[in-house]
Design a protein around this motif. Structure first.
Motif, PDB file in Angstrom:
ATOM      1  N   ALA A   1      12.966   4.020  -0.418  1.00 33.22           N
ATOM      2  CA  ALA A   1      11.666   3.378  -0.690  1.00 33.22           C
ATOM      3  C   ALA A   1      11.897   1.996  -1.305  1.00 33.22           C
ATOM      4  N   ARG A   2      12.823   1.929  -2.231  1.00 35.62           N
ATOM      5  CA  ARG A   2      13.125   0.629  -2.863  1.00 35.62           C
ATOM      6  C   ARG A   2      13.698  -0.341  -1.832  1.00 35.62           C
ATOM      7  N   ALA A   3      14.589   0.190  -0.988  1.00 33.12           N
ATOM      8  CA  ALA A   3      15.204  -0.674   0.034  1.00 33.12           C
ATOM      9  C   ALA A   3      14.141  -1.230   0.979  1.00 33.12           C
ATOM     10  N   ALA A   4      13.168  -0.399   1.319  1.00 33.74           N
ATOM     11  CA  ALA A   4      12.118  -0.830   2.264  1.00 33.74           C
ATOM     12  C   ALA A   4      11.346  -2.009   1.700  1.00 33.74           C
ATOM     13  N   ILE A   5      11.008  -1.917   0.423  1.00 34.24           N
ATOM     14  CA  ILE A   5      10.222  -3.001  -0.186  1.00 34.24           C
ATOM     15  C   ILE A   5      11.087  -4.251  -0.330  1.00 34.24           C
ATOM     16  N   ALA A   6      12.353  -4.045  -0.668  1.00 41.58           N
ATOM     17  CA  ALA A   6      13.264  -5.196  -0.762  1.00 41.58           C
ATOM     18  C   ALA A   6      13.396  -5.875   0.597  1.00 41.58           C
ATOM     19  N   ALA A   7      13.337  -5.087   1.677  1.00 44.13           N
ATOM     20  CA  ALA A   7      13.501  -5.646   3.032  1.00 44.13           C
ATOM     21  C   ALA A   7      12.217  -6.288   3.561  1.00 44.13           C
ATOM     22  N   GLY A   8      11.114  -6.130   2.842  1.00 43.64           N
ATOM     23  CA  GLY A   8       9.883  -6.808   3.271  1.00 43.64           C
ATOM     24  C   GLY A   8       8.792  -5.916   3.828  1.00 43.64           C
ATOM     25  N   ALA A   9       8.903  -4.594   3.640  1.00 41.61           N
ATOM     26  CA  ALA A   9       7.852  -3.695   4.161  1.00 41.61           C
ATOM     27  C   ALA A   9       6.542  -3.921   3.400  1.00 41.61           C
ATOM     28  N   ASP A  10       5.436  -3.666   4.109  1.00 46.64           N
ATOM     29  CA  ASP A  10       4.102  -3.863   3.530  1.00 46.64           C
ATOM     30  C   ASP A  10       3.562  -2.595   2.883  1.00 46.64           C
ATOM     31  N   GLY A  11       4.338  -1.524   2.961  1.00 44.46           N
ATOM     32  CA  GLY A  11       3.842  -0.285   2.372  1.00 44.46           C
ATOM     33  C   GLY A  11       4.832   0.831   2.578  1.00 44.46           C
ATOM     34  N   LEU A  12       4.467   1.998   2.053  1.00 44.87           N
ATOM     35  CA  LEU A  12       5.326   3.188   2.144  1.00 44.87           C
ATOM     36  C   LEU A  12       4.459   4.389   2.470  1.00 44.87           C
ATOM     37  N   MET A  13       5.049   5.343   3.160  1.00 47.42           N
ATOM     38  CA  MET A  13       4.386   6.632   3.312  1.00 47.42           C
ATOM     39  C   MET A  13       5.368   7.693   2.840  1.00 47.42           C
ATOM     40  N   VAL A  14       4.985   8.436   1.801  1.00 48.64           N
ATOM     41  CA  VAL A  14       5.919   9.347   1.142  1.00 48.64           C
ATOM     42  C   VAL A  14       5.313  10.749   1.061  1.00 48.64           C
ATOM     43  N   GLU A  15       6.131  11.754   1.375  1.00 51.02           N
ATOM     44  CA  GLU A  15       5.649  13.129   1.251  1.00 51.02           C
ATOM     45  C   GLU A  15       5.822  13.619  -0.190  1.00 51.02           C
TER      46      GLU A  15
ATOM     47  N   VAL B   1       0.855  -1.193   0.000  1.00 47.11           N
ATOM     48  CA  VAL B   1       0.000   0.000   0.000  1.00 47.11           C
ATOM     49  C   VAL B   1       0.894   1.247   0.000  1.00 47.11           C
ATOM     50  N   ILE B   2       0.619   2.140  -0.916  1.00 41.85           N
ATOM     51  CA  ILE B   2       1.407   3.376  -0.973  1.00 41.85           C
ATOM     52  C   ILE B   2       0.554   4.562  -0.518  1.00 41.85           C
ATOM     53  N   ILE B   3       1.042   5.200   0.543  1.00 44.37           N
ATOM     54  CA  ILE B   3       0.413   6.397   1.093  1.00 44.37           C
ATOM     55  C   ILE B   3       1.255   7.578   0.616  1.00 44.37           C
ATOM     56  N   ALA B   4       0.615   8.616   0.115  1.00 44.48           N
ATOM     57  CA  ALA B   4       1.389   9.787  -0.325  1.00 44.48           C
ATOM     58  C   ALA B   4       0.575  11.051  -0.139  1.00 44.48           C
ATOM     59  N   GLY B   5       1.295  12.156  -0.099  1.00 40.39           N
ATOM     60  CA  GLY B   5       0.624  13.447   0.053  1.00 40.39           C
ATOM     61  C   GLY B   5       1.546  14.420   0.755  1.00 40.39           C
ATOM     62  N   PRO B   6       1.096  15.637   0.923  1.00 38.93           N
ATOM     63  CA  PRO B   6       1.964  16.641   1.539  1.00 38.93           C
ATOM     64  C   PRO B   6       2.114  16.419   3.038  1.00 38.93           C
ATOM     65  N   CYS B   7       3.134  17.050   3.597  1.00 41.73           N
ATOM     66  CA  CYS B   7       3.293  16.982   5.054  1.00 41.73           C
ATOM     67  C   CYS B   7       2.047  17.592   5.695  1.00 41.73           C
ATOM     68  N   SER B   8       1.695  18.818   5.252  1.00 44.50           N
ATOM     69  CA  SER B   8       0.547  19.521   5.841  1.00 44.50           C
ATOM     70  C   SER B   8      -0.496  19.844   4.785  1.00 44.50           C
ATOM     71  N   VAL B   9      -1.733  19.857   5.207  1.00 48.30           N
ATOM     72  CA  VAL B   9      -2.796  20.411   4.354  1.00 48.30           C
ATOM     73  C   VAL B   9      -2.605  21.924   4.405  1.00 48.30           C
ATOM     74  N   GLU B  10      -2.464  22.556   3.242  1.00 49.09           N
ATOM     75  CA  GLU B  10      -2.194  23.999   3.214  1.00 49.09           C
ATOM     76  C   GLU B  10      -3.332  24.797   2.582  1.00 49.09           C
ATOM     77  N   SER B  11      -4.006  24.196   1.609  1.00 49.14           N
ATOM     78  CA  SER B  11      -5.164  24.857   0.981  1.00 49.14           C
ATOM     79  C   SER B  11      -5.933  23.807   0.194  1.00 49.14           C
ATOM     80  N   ARG B  12      -7.146  24.176  -0.188  1.00 47.46           N
ATOM     81  CA  ARG B  12      -8.011  23.265  -0.939  1.00 47.46           C
ATOM     82  C   ARG B  12      -7.379  22.960  -2.310  1.00 47.46           C
ATOM     83  N   VAL B  13      -6.906  24.006  -2.974  1.00 48.75           N
ATOM     84  CA  VAL B  13      -6.340  23.838  -4.316  1.00 48.75           C
ATOM     85  C   VAL B  13      -5.107  22.926  -4.253  1.00 48.75           C
ATOM     86  N   GLN B  14      -4.232  23.217  -3.279  1.00 45.35           N
ATOM     87  CA  GLN B  14      -3.007  22.414  -3.124  1.00 45.35           C
ATOM     88  C   GLN B  14      -3.366  20.941  -2.905  1.00 45.35           C
TER      89      GLN B  14
END
Ligand code: PEP
Ligand code: MN
Length: 344
Positions: free
Chosen positions: A284-298, A96-109
């Motif tokens: 991110a690649r290393a995490a999946i190679a090591a057996g992680a079930d997902g990533l969270m990326v900003e 499962v890949i989680i992604a998005g900004p660190c903070s919600v800054e505006s509706r458009v963003q």
């Protein structure tokens, strides 16, 4: 638990230790060696107050055998726990890949980033509305307005939402908007908060504390599990070390160690673990190679204008590149990247 008695221990002292162990509901199996007596303690030893025995002059050392956590342990469940979030599932062969900004800054963003990360292959959207900033003068988040924006992005895309909760009083409000609570590194040992999210049958993304050992991390998960909320996903996000070239040090070891010690899903956040966008893809690649079930990326559409963590945020194109490379690694280890959203 094993209690090693001193060489000069007397039968009366052994009888006394036995009586006190039985008082805690455990049992004693004495083993007479050629020089020493060793007491094997069986039963639920977590209830035994070890200090009482450490203070006895007849006791030399105490060796723990069982892990201090119970429900989080591999012994509790040999099978991997799958944490469902509507149609999305953490802890299966699908990453499962989680992604998005660190903070919600505006509706458009937020809407722009939501569509971009979805296009690139993410199925969960992140964004902090309440930010635990190191400095009290830094941007603290948009609050409830930010939660409304996240809910709108969820409706527009079908992406699941994860957002951070920083105090027990906010849990109820945030539960009305999000699909998953995030407990950040700074709050990993905020016990009232852990108790509170445990009372909800909602998924919790628990991030490892900045200086927490793996056992402390699992004991924090245990707080949530002890309320019968078994929907806990663990997130390695780097730890403090002497190294200053990166914001934190990715403890890649934690992935296989956690997978061995616990049945809970384990994901990795290469953004906070490195602190520089240039290193995110590699880790991110290393995490999946090591057996992680997902990533969270900003990910941010304009990292240079981000109100928090711009320097470690990937632009959408670079994120898409990262997903393509992670997909190749997933394929090499017999896994796929999940395409399921909250609707299917
Ligand atoms: C975050 O995810 O933006 C965050 C604050 O992370 P951490 O708690 O791992 O520092
Ligand atoms: Mn951040």
């Amino acid at each position: 638990m094993i209690i090693i008695m001193r060489i000069d221990v007397t039968p009366d002292e052994i009888a006394n230790v036995t009586k006190r162990i039985e008082h805690y509901g455990a049992r004693v199996h004495p083993i007479q060696g050629s020089e020493r007596v060793v007491l094997g303690i069986v039963g639920d030893v977590r209830k035994v107050n070890q200090d009482e025995f450490m203070l006895m002059p007849c006791v030399d050392r105490i060796l723990p055998v069982t892990r201090p956590y119970k429900r989080a342990s591999r012994e509790f469940s040999a099978q991997n726990t799958v944490v469902p979030m509507d149609g999305i599932k953490f802890g299966t062969d699908e990453i499962v890949i989680i992604a998005g900004p660190c903070s919600v800054e505006s509706r458009v963003q937020m809407l722009e980033i939501a569509h971009a990360v979805q296009e690139a292959g993410a199925t969960v959207l992140r964004g902090g509305a309440f930010k635990p900033r190191t400095s009290p003068y830094a941007f603290q988040g948009m609050g409830e307005q930010g939660l409304e924006i996240l809910a709108e992005a969820r409706e527009a895309t079908g992406l699941g939402i994860v957002t951070e909760v920083i105090s027990p009083e906010q849990v109820d409000l945030i539960s009305k908007y999000t699909d998953m609570f995030q407990i950040g590194a700074r709050n990993m040992q905020n016990y009232p908060l852990l108790h509170k999210v445990g009372e909800y049958q909602m998924p919790v993304l628990l991030k490892r504390g900045l200086s927490a050992s793996i056992d402390e991390f699992l004991l924090a998960a245990e707080y949530i599990l002890s309320h019968d909320n078994s929907r806990v996903v663990l997130c390695e996000r780097g730890i403090r070390t002497f190294e200053t070239a990166t914001r934190n040090t990715t403890d890649i070891n934690a992935v296989p160690v956690l997978k061995e010690r616990t049945h809970l899903p384990v994901i990795l956040d290469p953004s906070h673990s490195t602190g520089h966008w240039q290193y995110v893809n590699a880790i991110a690649r290393a995490a999946i190679a090591a057996g992680a079930d997902g990533l969270m990326v900003e990910v941010h559409n304009k990292p240079e204008e981000a109100l928090s963590d711009g320097g470690q945020s990937l632009k959408p194109e670079r994120f898409a590149e990262m997903v393509a490379q992670v997909r190749a690694i997933a394929d090499a280890v017999g896994r796929t990247i999940s395409t399921k959203t909250i609707h299917n």
